[in-house]
Design an enzyme around this catalytic site. Structure first.
Site, mmCIF file in Angstrom:
data_model
loop_
_atom_site.group_PDB
_atom_site.id
_atom_site.type_symbol
_atom_site.label_atom_id
_atom_site.label_comp_id
_atom_site.label_asym_id
_atom_site.label_seq_id
_atom_site.Cartn_x
_atom_site.Cartn_y
_atom_site.Cartn_z
ATOM 1 N N SER A 130 0.839 -1.200 0.000
ATOM 2 C CA SER A 130 0.000 0.000 0.000
ATOM 3 C C SER A 130 0.877 1.253 0.000
ATOM 4 O O SER A 130 1.679 1.456 0.913
ATOM 5 C CB SER A 130 -0.914 0.005 1.230
ATOM 6 N N ARG A 142 -1.263 8.034 5.742
ATOM 7 C CA ARG A 142 -0.809 6.705 6.147
ATOM 8 C C ARG A 142 0.234 6.862 7.256
ATOM 9 O O ARG A 142 1.446 6.868 6.998
ATOM 10 C CB ARG A 142 -0.273 5.921 4.949
ATOM 11 N N CYS A 283 -17.816 -11.493 1.371
ATOM 12 C CA CYS A 283 -17.088 -10.356 0.803
ATOM 13 C C CYS A 283 -16.464 -9.561 1.941
ATOM 14 O O CYS A 283 -17.036 -9.475 3.033
ATOM 15 C CB CYS A 283 -18.053 -9.468 0.005
ATOM 16 N N ASP A 284 -15.295 -8.973 1.690
ATOM 17 C CA ASP A 284 -14.642 -8.223 2.764
ATOM 18 C C ASP A 284 -15.256 -6.846 2.978
ATOM 19 O O ASP A 284 -14.837 -6.114 3.884
ATOM 20 C CB ASP A 284 -13.133 -8.116 2.529
ATOM 21 N N CYS A 324 -28.789 0.487 -15.644
ATOM 22 C CA CYS A 324 -27.627 -0.329 -16.018
ATOM 23 C C CYS A 324 -27.957 -1.328 -17.128
ATOM 24 O O CYS A 324 -27.102 -1.654 -17.951
ATOM 25 C CB CYS A 324 -27.105 -1.089 -14.794
ATOM 26 N N CYS A 333 -18.486 -2.692 -16.820
ATOM 27 C CA CYS A 333 -18.553 -2.606 -15.357
ATOM 28 C C CYS A 333 -19.642 -3.474 -14.741
ATOM 29 O O CYS A 333 -19.586 -3.771 -13.546
ATOM 30 C CB CYS A 333 -18.745 -1.158 -14.904
#
Length: 415
Positions: A130, A142, A283-284, A324, A333
């Site tokens: 990162s 950061r 999912c995170d 969409c 996408c």
């Protein structure tokens, strides 16, 4: 999309493990996961060996020749080198012969010593680091618990990775401090010879709080403009010098391939996200009891994959807003990320992705150049593979197309 008729033993799944839960040695103000403020405490909450071995054995039994693991945090290196030595030992112990094992690890880079780098090289770990840009940009947000920037420590970690020839890429969060500096970022990545870079727009929410709408650090217009400016630099007259994940994913579509990044796929990938204690989620961005699908310490992988909440989650991405369904850019996408769409209470409908206008802006801006680039690349790959694999002869209609799309020739480059 319902997967109820699919037997789970044939599902290709990947695993992302929150190795040390929220423990992290940095206190980045936009982190969507860690809340420890850069003070993880004396005892690190790493994965229990019993849970790790039980899961590894079950996962390898159903691996079908390929096993992929992503190790994240907090900061996963806080688990210690001995933990990851245990990981690779268990992988080797339970993997069937000829199994391809892939390990990736996302780190803030500050703890990467030569010893870590040597280990990563030995076991072919792919490392994500990162880094939000040059020192003044990176150090603004950061920081550690004392408010001190981490840039120099990150660059030292990268130096160690390079010394041991470890494959790594850069993950940059695009926030209000760098969203107007696309060219500066691109020049920095090029100067530092960072070949592989991924952008993530800053989304100021907690993955544990899925019931709350996202609060975003940048506007769709800002992100769209950033992507257009970055694209101009990246394109380089059809000869990019740096791999930018967002543009690579776009190019996949223009050469008749499917995007690999979950945000741009037509369905969410079959993934199990695991907390340090074995709790499983789809999912995170959905680390919340409402979305818990089991615990690998007490339940089998099959039970987790067949959990009704997992099924509920997989139906979200393809449940597109009306706008969409008829969008000219749908193939690029597929509605974006479900977490960025405001949903009705019963998840029967949603609004468009928060960054929808960003995507439309970059897709329309880059379209003509991407068409030219894609056509040239397909032609190049076609000629190369005809020579290499077809011995100079043109393929027949039902052969796989030499351009590498995975489609049959009759429905690809023969058209």
């Amino acid at each position: 999309m319902s997967t109820g008729c699919m037997t789970t033993e044939h599902r290709n799944i990947s695993v992302m493990w929150k190795t040390v839960s929220e423990d992290c040695n940095l206190a980045c103000d936009y982190c969507y996961y860690s809340t420890c403020g850069g003070k993880p405490g004396k005892k690190i909450n790493r994965i229990d060996s019993v849970i790790l071995e039980k899961f590894m054995k079950e996962y390898m039994e159903r691996s079908n020749g390929s096993a992929t693991f992503a190790w994240q945090g907090g900061e996963p290196l806080l688990a210690g080198l001995d933990f990851f030595e245990e990981v690779v030992t268990l992988q080797a112990k339970y993997a069937p012969k000829h199994t391809m094992i892939g390990n990736s690890l996302q780190t803030n880079g500050t703890l990467v010593t030569e010893k870590w780098a040597s280990f990563f090289k030995q076991y072919n770990f792919l490392i994500g680091v990162s880094l939000d840009g040059p020192r003044e940009i990176h150090d603004a947000r950061r920081v550690d618990s004392r408010g001190q920037g981490s840039f120099d420590r990150v660059m030292k970690g990268i130096q160690n990775l390079r010394k041991h020839n470890v494959d790594f890429n850069i993950l940059s969060v695009i926030h209000r401090g760098n969203v107007t500096k696309a060219v500066e970022l691109m020049k920095f990545f090029e100067t530092e010879d960072f070949k592989f870079v991924q952008f993530i727009p800053c989304m100021d929410f907690r993955s544990q709080e899925v019931d709350k709408p996202g609060v975003y650090d940048i506007t769709p217009e800002e992100y769209g403009t950033f992507l257009c400016e970055a694209f101009d630099y990246w394109y380089n007259n059809g000869d990019p010098r740096t791999s930018i994940r967002f543009f690579d994913e776009m190019l996949n579509v223009y050469v008749n391939r499917s995007p690999g990044l979950c945000i741009h796929r037509d369905v969410c990938p079959q993934t199990i996200i695991l907390e340090q204690n074995g709790d499983a989620f789809p999912c995170d961005f959905y680390i919340n009891d409402e979305w818990k699908v089991g615990n690998v310490g007490t339940q089998s992988i099959e039970e987790i994959l067949n959990h009704p909440i997992y099924e509920k989650f997989l139906k979200m991405k393809p449940t597109l807003p009306e706008e969409c369904k008829t969008c000219e850019w749908k193939s690029l996408c597929h509605g974006g990320c479900p977490r960025n769409r405001k949903w009705s209470e019963n998840l029967a409908s949603s609004e468009v992705d928060y960054f929808c206008s960003s995507y439309k802006q970059i897709y329309s801006y880059a379209d003509e150049r991407m068409k030219e680039f894609g056509t040239a690349l397909r032609k190049q790959m076609f000629e190369l593979n005809v020579e290499q694999y077809f011995k100079g002869k043109m393929p027949v209609l039902n052969d796989h197309c030499p351009c590498g799309s995975g489609r049959k020739y009759k429905s690809c480059c023969h058209e």
